[in-house]
Scaffold this active site. Structure first.
Site, PDB file in Angstrom:
ATOM      1  CG  HIS A   1      -1.052   8.922   3.553  1.00  0.00           C
ATOM      2  ND1 HIS A   1      -1.185   7.569   3.789  1.00  0.00           N
ATOM      3  CD2 HIS A   1      -0.637   9.446   4.733  1.00  0.00           C
ATOM      4  CE1 HIS A   1      -0.851   7.294   5.043  1.00  0.00           C
ATOM      5  NE2 HIS A   1      -0.510   8.419   5.639  1.00  0.00           N
TER       6      HIS A   1
ATOM      7  CE1 TYR B   1       0.423   2.741  13.426  1.00  0.00           C
ATOM      8  CE2 TYR B   1      -1.633   3.707  12.644  1.00  0.00           C
ATOM      9  CZ  TYR B   1      -0.349   3.262  12.403  1.00  0.00           C
ATOM     10  OH  TYR B   1       0.169   3.323  11.136  1.00  0.00           O
TER      11      TYR B   1
ATOM     12  NE  ARG C   1      -3.342   2.512   2.616  1.00  0.00           N
ATOM     13  CZ  ARG C   1      -3.230   3.323   3.675  1.00  0.00           C
ATOM     14  NH1 ARG C   1      -2.590   2.922   4.757  1.00  0.00           N
ATOM     15  NH2 ARG C   1      -3.777   4.515   3.653  1.00  0.00           N
TER      16      ARG C   1
ATOM     17  CD  GLU D   1      -1.396   3.822   8.017  1.00  0.00           C
ATOM     18  OE1 GLU D   1      -1.085   4.277   9.134  1.00  0.00           O
ATOM     19  OE2 GLU D   1      -1.670   4.538   7.033  1.00  0.00           O
TER      20      GLU D   1
ATOM     21  CG  ASN E   1      -4.908   3.121   8.685  1.00  0.00           C
ATOM     22  OD1 ASN E   1      -5.017   2.154   7.943  1.00  0.00           O
ATOM     23  ND2 ASN E   1      -4.547   4.312   8.257  1.00  0.00           N
TER      24      ASN E   1
ATOM     25  CD  GLU F   1      -4.641   7.402   9.806  1.00  0.00           C
ATOM     26  OE1 GLU F   1      -4.139   8.462  10.212  1.00  0.00           O
ATOM     27  OE2 GLU F   1      -4.248   6.286  10.175  1.00  0.00           O
TER      28      GLU F   1
HETATM   29  C1  BGC Z   1      -0.736   7.514   9.383  1.00  0.00           C
HETATM   30  C2  BGC Z   1       0.733   7.373   9.054  1.00  0.00           C
HETATM   31  C3  BGC Z   1       1.574   7.564  10.305  1.00  0.00           C
HETATM   32  C4  BGC Z   1       1.163   6.507  11.309  1.00  0.00           C
HETATM   33  C5  BGC Z   1       1.957   6.542  12.602  1.00  0.00           C
HETATM   34  C6  BGC Z   1      -1.140   6.893  10.688  1.00  0.00           C
HETATM   35  O1  BGC Z   1      -2.011   7.760  11.346  1.00  0.00           O
HETATM   36  O2  BGC Z   1      -1.533   7.091   8.319  1.00  0.00           O
HETATM   37  O3  BGC Z   1       1.052   8.278   8.049  1.00  0.00           O
HETATM   38  O4  BGC Z   1       2.935   7.542  10.051  1.00  0.00           O
HETATM   39  O5  BGC Z   1      -0.178   6.674  11.631  1.00  0.00           O
HETATM   40  O6  BGC Z   1       1.739   7.723  13.290  1.00  0.00           O
END
Ligand code: BGC
Length: 459
Positions: A130, A302, A86, A360, A300, A175
């Site tokens: 992006h 995290y 991607r 992501e 995405n 995002e």
């Molecule tokens: C984004 C990336 C970023 C990653 C880590 C995501 O919100 O798409 O561009 O590097 O998080 O912060």
């Protein structure tokens, strides 16, 4: 939302046939050479070159020099065993002023990249936006100008016409929440505005642009198009009515604001409570037009947030509660793999059975500053990936149609306003020499891919 139990011990970790194993990057973060071959400047070019806005005054002029080293990078992907990649297309390479004159040389870079990926059997997933809006469009109001939806659709259509024979998976936006929260509310990302009244307008125009690009795709393309959102499950810190209401606001602001718009053609009722008189009355026909059917959702993920009420933290009036016994990444994000299962399950429950991709997922951890040989040891990142890949497997076991996973990121890269200080790569990049060295996490991921998930059983 309640936390999920872990996979039952001994459960199989094998993934479904055809599951895509990918890694992700974005244009401004890795390419470098932002003005090469006739490209115009983007808002990130301007933001990063404005004194004091990015840590250590760093910028993407060189980044990972992916613009020059793309062929080596494709070989690297092949060595890891990736079946998908991607990346994002920089709008101002293709249309230097955002609209008007087309720059064939700029799109040529992505054509060469895509051809090389296909030669190696790696499926491209191209994101059209992006975060790097052409600076010339920002001069015309950027995401605040209602015409931006047409500008975006015209750019997208041109790219579809050239590349859709070769790219079969497209994402409109990456995002939208970060674009508006970082770029228009808090000013920490380009274009660096801090304005409560602009934020809902920018969000709404992003959604209109997404829907317009999907409509353009139905006319010009034949494959699949989707939207990529970053989702963060919110859990109340206590059962007090204040914390429960705060958690609902946080979820509406970050998650449902975008998903309700594109799936249900409306915004959550909490938005007015959050924004007060800054929240406009959007015309009903416009809201309805956001609900343009698309083919997949990219998620995405995290971290999660344990949320409490905080009247002082305007406009959402929430605070994140630290979890003292949990691990945190270098960007201060709690490591919480169960949240990935929970959010995937909740998307299915609320919006139905759309194919999902984890577009992501990854973590910045301290990596030794000097290369320690090959592979570079990064045990925390290995543990992060193991936990989160298991969490994806668990969501599939619970009936969610997850069809692929993309590690963020293939390469250490430019982490926006944090400059190069945070390393997310599964491949280490020495920014002085541009040498790439796979980390232990790349080897681990290669094993997972080779065994189609079985390698997740260990550790
Ligand atoms: C984004 C990336 C970023 C990653 C880590 C995501 O919100 O798409 O561009 O590097 O998080 O912060």
């Amino acid at each position: 939302m309640t936390p999920t139990a872990r996979s039952a011990a001994g459960a199989s970790f094998r993934f479904p046939e055809g599951f895509l194993w990918g890694a992700a990057t974005s244009a401004y973060q890795v390419e470098g050479s932002p003005l090469a071959d006739g490209a115009g400047p983007s808002i990130w070019q301007r933001f990063a070159h404005s004194p004091g806005l990015v840590k250590n005054e760093e910028h993407g002029d060189v980044a990972c020099d992916h613009y020059g080293r793309w062929a080596d990078d494709v070989r690297l992907m092949k060595d890891i065993g990736l079946t998908a990649y991607r990346f994002s297309i920089s709008w101002s390479r293709v249309f230097p002023a955002g609209t008007g004159r087309f720059n064939a040389a700029g799109l040529g870079f992505y054509e060469r990249l895509v051809d090389a990926l296909l030669e190696q059997g790696i499926q491209p997933l191209a994101t059209l936006y992006h975060w790097d809006l052409p600076a010339a469009l920002d001069d015309r109001g950027g995401w605040l100008n209602p015409d931006v939806a047409d500008w975006f659709a015209a750019y997208a259509e041109k790219v579809f016409r050239v590349l859709d024979g070769r790219v079969r998976m497209w994402a409109t936006l990456n995002e939208p929440w970060v674009v508006t929260d970082g770029g228009y509310l808090h000013g920490v990302l380009a274009p660096g505005h801090r304005n409560l009244y602009e934020t809902p307008i920018a969000s709404h125009n992003l959604m209109r642009a997404h829907a317009a690009a999907v409509r353009a795709y139905r006319a010009a393309g034949k494959h699949r198009i989707g939207l990529v959102v970053n989702l963060e499950p919110k859990y109340p810190a206590s059962q007090s009515p204040q914390d429960v209401a705060a958690t609902r606001r946080a979820d509406a602001y970050m998650n449902r604001q975008y998903l309700d718009a594109v799936f249900l053609g409306r915004y959550p009722e909490e938005m007015r409570d959050i924004f007060g008189d800054a929240w406009p009355d959007f015309p009903a026909a416009e809201l309805e037009s956001l609900r343009e059917p698309f083919d997949f959702l990219g998620v995405n993920y995290y971290t999660r947030s344990v949320t409490r009420d905080d009247p002082a933290a305007r406009p959402v009036r929430v605070a994140r509660v630290e979890q003292p016994r949990h691990a945190y990444t270098e960007t201060s994000w709690e490591v919480y793999p169960e949240g990935l299962t929970d959010i995937l399950v909740s998307v299915k429950e609320r919006y139905g059975d759309l194919p999902l991709y984890v577009t992501e997922n990854g973590a910045a951890f301290y990596d030794p500053p000097h290369p320690l040989g090959d592979p570079h040891p990064d045990p925390f990142r290995v543990a992060y990936y193991r936990g989160h890949l298991r969490a994806v497997r668990e969501a599939i076991r619970r009936g969610v149609d997850v069809r692929g996973y993309f590690a963020w990121s293939l390469l250490d890269n430019f982490e926006w306003s944090l400059g190069y200080s945070k390393r997310f790569g599964i491949v280490h990049v020495d920014y002085h020499t541009q040498k790439r060295t796979p980390k232990q996490s790349a080897r681990f991921y290669a094993d997972v891919i080779r065994t189609h998930g079985d390698a997740l059983a260990g550790g």
